[in-house]
Design a protein around this motif. Structure first.
Motif, short mmCIF file in Angstrom:
data_model
loop_
_atom_site.label_atom_id
_atom_site.label_comp_id
_atom_site.label_asym_id
_atom_site.label_seq_id
_atom_site.Cartn_x
_atom_site.Cartn_y
_atom_site.Cartn_z
N ARG A 114 -7.99 11.43 -9.72
CA ARG A 114 -9.04 10.33 -9.76
C ARG A 114 -8.28 9.21 -9.03
N PRO A 115 -9.15 8.24 -8.36
CA PRO A 115 -8.53 6.95 -7.96
C PRO A 115 -8.15 6.46 -8.99
N GLY A 116 -7.37 4.85 -8.68
CA GLY A 116 -6.97 4.07 -9.68
C GLY A 116 -7.93 3.01 -10.18
N GLY A 167 0.28 9.51 -8.29
CA GLY A 167 1.20 10.56 -7.61
C GLY A 167 0.77 10.82 -6.23
N MET A 168 -0.17 10.09 -5.67
CA MET A 168 -0.54 10.45 -4.03
C MET A 168 0.68 10.49 -3.07
N GLY A 175 -2.31 3.14 -4.19
CA GLY A 175 -3.03 4.27 -3.66
C GLY A 175 -4.45 3.69 -3.62
N GLU A 176 -5.28 4.88 -3.54
CA GLU A 176 -6.81 4.58 -3.66
C GLU A 176 -7.18 3.97 -4.86
N ILE A 177 -7.55 2.83 -4.90
CA ILE A 177 -8.08 1.89 -5.93
C ILE A 177 -9.54 1.34 -5.96
N ALA A 178 -10.19 1.64 -6.81
CA ALA A 178 -11.65 1.29 -6.81
C ALA A 178 -11.83 -0.19 -6.71
N SER A 190 0.93 -1.02 0.00
CA SER A 190 -0.17 0.03 -0.10
C SER A 190 0.86 1.23 0.06
N VAL A 191 0.42 2.29 -0.30
CA VAL A 191 1.02 3.72 -0.08
C VAL A 191 1.41 3.67 1.22
N HIS A 192 0.75 3.19 2.24
CA HIS A 192 1.16 3.06 3.72
C HIS A 192 2.32 2.05 4.06
N GLU A 193 2.92 1.35 2.83
CA GLU A 193 4.09 0.93 3.60
C GLU A 193 5.15 2.01 3.47
N HIS A 194 5.05 3.24 2.98
CA HIS A 194 5.80 4.40 3.02
C HIS A 194 5.39 5.57 3.69
#
Length: 271
Positions: free
Chosen positions: A219-221, A251-252, A193-196, A149-153
């Motif tokens: 937009r989301p991915g 780019g989040m 990131g945010e994925i639908a 997740s982006v929350h890895e970073h």
């Protein structure tokens, strides 16, 4: 000095955990389109897994299905061997199954913390051990892709165990990459990131119609956009790529995930 293994076989069999919907389903179908048989796991949505299997079989590929509950460790990780037996081998493992929370740090209970850590970190650890041992025995190398997740970073309020698990999985990916390289096994992470997907309350929607002012791409991915990167890392073209984290986030991360997903206007785009 170690004699390093150079693989010489096109991947033909993959296992994708958590493939009943979302990123897992998109990945399974993408790998099938690339010519791989795909083992599929599910936790609560058996029908979703069977639907994924039907899409894989529509590409002329095998699609064995098995239930996987990563809170039932270590026994649950044996599902990897079961599916590899049905497929005849395993060349690719995609650790996609995951869970999360939205509970403040001071309020979360130990049972929930342990559940999230088991599903998001310990489970992938054990599943990867099973897969890597078989890949080594086969002697043709392999690919392991961990969906983080982006929350890895970057952190997120209310997601303490999730962030701890995903950050841990990211660093585990790097250790695995170092230790398994001599066997021709590459290990990478993909950080969406945010994925639908159902996990974000979005399924089969046109992401181009959803505004996310705080995300540079606006937009989301789409799950298929993540699957495309996973498929690249699972394929022959990524033979010299290992130990890396691939952000698929519009780019989040450049904004910081808290700001990226919560900004309500485009004011940040102007100095």
């Amino acid at each position: 000095m170690t004699d390093f293994h150079v693989e010489g076989r096109r991947p033909t069999a993959a296992v994708v955990t958590g493939a009943a919907s979302g990123i897992g389903r998109a990945t399974a179908v993408w790998l099938a389109a690339a010519g791989m048989d795909v083992g599929i796991t599910w936790h609560t949505d058996e029908k979703g897994a069977q639907d994924t299997a039907a899409e894989v079989r529509a590409h002329g590929r095998q699609a064995p299905v098995a239930r996987l509950d990563l809170t039932e460790l270590p026994e649950a990780a044996g599902v990897i061997d079961h599916l590899a037996d049905e497929l005849g081998r395993i060349d690719v493992l995609v650790n996609n199954a995951g869970t999360g929370t939205a509970t403040p740090f001071l309020d979360i209970d130990l049972a929930t913390v342990r559940q999230v850590l088991d599903v998001d970190l310990v489970g992938p650890f054990l599943c990867s051990q099973h897969a890597a041992r078989r890949m080594i025995t086969q002697g043709n190398g392999g690919r392991i892709v961990n969906v983080t997740s982006v929350h890895e970073h970057q952190p997120r309020v209310g997601a303490a165990p999730y962030c701890a698990a995903k950050g841990g999985l990211g660093l585990l990916t790097q250790v695995m990459a170092l230790e398994l390289a001599e066997y021709g096994i590459t290990v990478n992470s993909v950080a969406p990131g945010e994925i639908a997907t159902p996990m974000t309350g979005q399924e089969d929607e046109d992401v181009r119609r959803t505004s996310r002012p705080g995300v540079p791409l606006g937009r989301p991915g789409d799950a298929r956009e993540v699957a495309a990167v996973i498929a690249f890392l699972a394929g022959e073209g990524a033979s010299y790529v290992t130990g890396a984290s691939w952000a698929v986030d519009g780019g989040m991360l450049r904004m910081g995930p808290m700001a990226g997903s919560h900004l309500a206007d485009h004011g940040w785009r102007r100095p």
